[in-house]
Design a protein around this motif. Sequence first.
Motif, PDB file in Angstrom:
ATOM      1  N   THR A   5       0.846  -1.192   0.000  1.00  0.00           N
ATOM      2  CA  THR A   5       0.000   0.000   0.000  1.00  0.00           C
ATOM      3  C   THR A   5       0.883   1.243   0.000  1.00  0.00           C
ATOM      4  N   SER A   6       0.310   2.333  -0.391  1.00  0.00           N
ATOM      5  CA  SER A   6       1.061   3.587  -0.387  1.00  0.00           C
ATOM      6  C   SER A   6       0.693   4.459   0.814  1.00  0.00           C
ATOM      7  N   ILE A   7       0.079   3.868   1.826  1.00  0.00           N
ATOM      8  CA  ILE A   7      -0.316   4.599   3.031  1.00  0.00           C
ATOM      9  C   ILE A   7       0.923   4.818   3.902  1.00  0.00           C
ATOM     10  N   ASP A   8       1.107   6.021   4.385  1.00  0.00           N
ATOM     11  CA  ASP A   8       2.202   6.329   5.298  1.00  0.00           C
ATOM     12  C   ASP A   8       1.682   6.098   6.720  1.00  0.00           C
ATOM     13  N   PHE A   9       1.992   4.925   7.264  1.00  0.00           N
ATOM     14  CA  PHE A   9       1.432   4.533   8.557  1.00  0.00           C
ATOM     15  C   PHE A   9       1.935   5.393   9.711  1.00  0.00           C
ATOM     16  N   LEU A  10       3.117   5.985   9.593  1.00  0.00           N
ATOM     17  CA  LEU A  10       3.639   6.809  10.679  1.00  0.00           C
ATOM     18  C   LEU A  10       2.888   8.119  10.830  1.00  0.00           C
ATOM     19  N   THR A  11       2.144   8.512   9.817  1.00  0.00           N
ATOM     20  CA  THR A  11       1.348   9.737   9.928  1.00  0.00           C
ATOM     21  C   THR A  11      -0.072   9.454  10.392  1.00  0.00           C
ATOM     22  N   GLU A  12      -0.445   8.183  10.437  1.00  0.00           N
ATOM     23  CA  GLU A  12      -1.775   7.795  10.882  1.00  0.00           C
ATOM     24  C   GLU A  12      -1.781   7.641  12.399  1.00  0.00           C
ATOM     25  N   SER A  13      -2.551   8.463  13.074  1.00  0.00           N
ATOM     26  CA  SER A  13      -2.620   8.412  14.529  1.00  0.00           C
ATOM     27  C   SER A  13      -3.157   7.068  15.013  1.00  0.00           C
ATOM     28  N   SER A  14      -4.077   6.488  14.278  1.00  0.00           N
ATOM     29  CA  SER A  14      -4.672   5.219  14.687  1.00  0.00           C
ATOM     30  C   SER A  14      -3.713   4.043  14.538  1.00  0.00           C
ATOM     31  N   ALA A  15      -2.668   4.179  13.737  1.00  0.00           N
ATOM     32  CA  ALA A  15      -1.729   3.082  13.510  1.00  0.00           C
ATOM     33  C   ALA A  15      -0.545   3.104  14.469  1.00  0.00           C
ATOM     34  N   PHE A  16      -0.398   4.169  15.255  1.00  0.00           N
ATOM     35  CA  PHE A  16       0.791   4.288  16.099  1.00  0.00           C
ATOM     36  C   PHE A  16       0.904   3.155  17.111  1.00  0.00           C
ATOM     37  N   ARG A  17      -0.168   2.862  17.828  1.00  0.00           N
ATOM     38  CA  ARG A  17      -0.113   1.814  18.856  1.00  0.00           C
ATOM     39  C   ARG A  17       0.219   0.453  18.242  1.00  0.00           C
ATOM     40  N   THR A  18      -0.360   0.175  17.096  1.00  0.00           N
ATOM     41  CA  THR A  18      -0.081  -1.093  16.427  1.00  0.00           C
ATOM     42  C   THR A  18       1.381  -1.182  16.033  1.00  0.00           C
ATOM     43  N   ILE A  19       1.916  -0.112  15.480  1.00  0.00           N
ATOM     44  CA  ILE A  19       3.326  -0.088  15.092  1.00  0.00           C
ATOM     45  C   ILE A  19       4.211  -0.239  16.319  1.00  0.00           C
ATOM     46  N   TYR A  20       3.872   0.459  17.386  1.00  0.00           N
ATOM     47  CA  TYR A  20       4.675   0.408  18.606  1.00  0.00           C
ATOM     48  C   TYR A  20       4.679  -0.999  19.205  1.00  0.00           C
ATOM     49  N   ILE A  21       3.517  -1.608  19.311  1.00  0.00           N
ATOM     50  CA  ILE A  21       3.414  -2.949  19.900  1.00  0.00           C
ATOM     51  C   ILE A  21       4.087  -3.989  19.004  1.00  0.00           C
ATOM     52  N   ALA A  22       3.849  -3.915  17.697  1.00  0.00           N
ATOM     53  CA  ALA A  22       4.451  -4.873  16.771  1.00  0.00           C
ATOM     54  C   ALA A  22       5.976  -4.775  16.786  1.00  0.00           C
ATOM     55  N   SER A  23       6.510  -3.563  16.847  1.00  0.00           N
ATOM     56  CA  SER A  23       7.969  -3.427  16.872  1.00  0.00           C
ATOM     57  C   SER A  23       8.538  -3.936  18.196  1.00  0.00           C
ATOM     58  N   GLY A  24       7.797  -3.807  19.292  1.00  0.00           N
ATOM     59  CA  GLY A  24       8.238  -4.357  20.570  1.00  0.00           C
ATOM     60  C   GLY A  24       8.242  -5.877  20.565  1.00  0.00           C
ATOM     61  N   ILE A  25       7.223  -6.466  19.974  1.00  0.00           N
ATOM     62  CA  ILE A  25       7.181  -7.933  19.858  1.00  0.00           C
ATOM     63  C   ILE A  25       8.326  -8.416  18.984  1.00  0.00           C
ATOM     64  N   TRP A  26       8.562  -7.733  17.885  1.00  0.00           N
ATOM     65  CA  TRP A  26       9.651  -8.101  16.972  1.00  0.00           C
ATOM     66  C   TRP A  26      11.004  -8.011  17.682  1.00  0.00           C
ATOM     67  N   ARG A  27      11.183  -6.972  18.505  1.00  0.00           N
ATOM     68  CA  ARG A  27      12.443  -6.774  19.219  1.00  0.00           C
ATOM     69  C   ARG A  27      12.662  -7.846  20.281  1.00  0.00           C
ATOM     70  N   ASP A  28      11.613  -8.230  21.013  1.00  0.00           N
ATOM     71  CA  ASP A  28      11.764  -9.118  22.153  1.00  0.00           C
ATOM     72  C   ASP A  28      11.572 -10.597  21.835  1.00  0.00           C
ATOM     73  N   ALA A  29      11.050 -10.924  20.671  1.00  0.00           N
ATOM     74  CA  ALA A  29      10.737 -12.320  20.358  1.00  0.00           C
ATOM     75  C   ALA A  29      11.987 -13.196  20.331  1.00  0.00           C
ATOM     76  N   GLY A  30      13.062 -12.704  19.781  1.00  0.00           N
ATOM     77  CA  GLY A  30      14.288 -13.498  19.695  1.00  0.00           C
ATOM     78  C   GLY A  30      14.815 -13.889  21.054  1.00  0.00           C
ATOM     79  N   TRP A  31      14.873 -12.924  21.968  1.00  0.00           N
ATOM     80  CA  TRP A  31      15.357 -13.210  23.313  1.00  0.00           C
ATOM     81  C   TRP A  31      14.421 -14.174  24.028  1.00  0.00           C
ATOM     82  N   GLY A  32      13.132 -13.996  23.871  1.00  0.00           N
ATOM     83  CA  GLY A  32      12.175 -14.903  24.497  1.00  0.00           C
ATOM     84  C   GLY A  32      12.338 -16.324  24.000  1.00  0.00           C
ATOM     85  N   ILE A  33      12.537 -16.477  22.713  1.00  0.00           N
ATOM     86  CA  ILE A  33      12.717 -17.816  22.147  1.00  0.00           C
ATOM     87  C   ILE A  33      13.973 -18.467  22.704  1.00  0.00           C
ATOM     88  N   ILE A  34      15.049 -17.699  22.807  1.00  0.00           N
ATOM     89  CA  ILE A  34      16.297 -18.243  23.348  1.00  0.00           C
ATOM     90  C   ILE A  34      16.091 -18.722  24.782  1.00  0.00           C
TER      91      ILE A  34
END
Length: 157
Positions: A5-34
């Motif tokens: 899509t050509s939507i700029d998600f960082l400018t969408e106020s409604s997408a901020f929480r989703t981006i924040y939570i998803a990036s946190g899961i992505w960051r912590d998943a590797g350590w959790g798996i280990i």
Amino acid sequence: MIAGTSIDFLTESSAFRTIYIASGIWRDAGWGIIVYMATLANVDTSLYEAAKVDGASLFRRIIHIDIPELAPIMVLNLIMSAGGLMNVGFEKVWLLQTDLNKAASDVIAVYVYQQGIEHAKYSYSTAVGLFNTVINIILLLIVNKLAGKISEDTSFI
């Protein structure tokens, strides 16, 4: 551009929480798996063999062997997560925040920074930061107390 899509998600106020939570899961998943895989690697294999001989299904082996072995690590991760509950990552929010998503991305750490550094209200920002820390310590003590009760009262096997 995400997902074609050509939507700029960082400018969408409604997408901020989703981006924040998803990036946190992505960051912590590797350590959790280990951590969880290391815990499961130390499980005595004779437990699995005995369960197979007794006719336990895969689901029953997970419920009666894996989860009890992982329970102390799960409790430890719960306590560690509760310790950082009120300390939402300043850096990530500061980097992802724009004027367009500011309504959804304001957190206490950014507010303390803005009041203390940008507006020179040092005593006020210190008080807000201290209040945040006190609430965080109270939450941590409550979760620690509950985790102790759960681990004493619960028998998984």
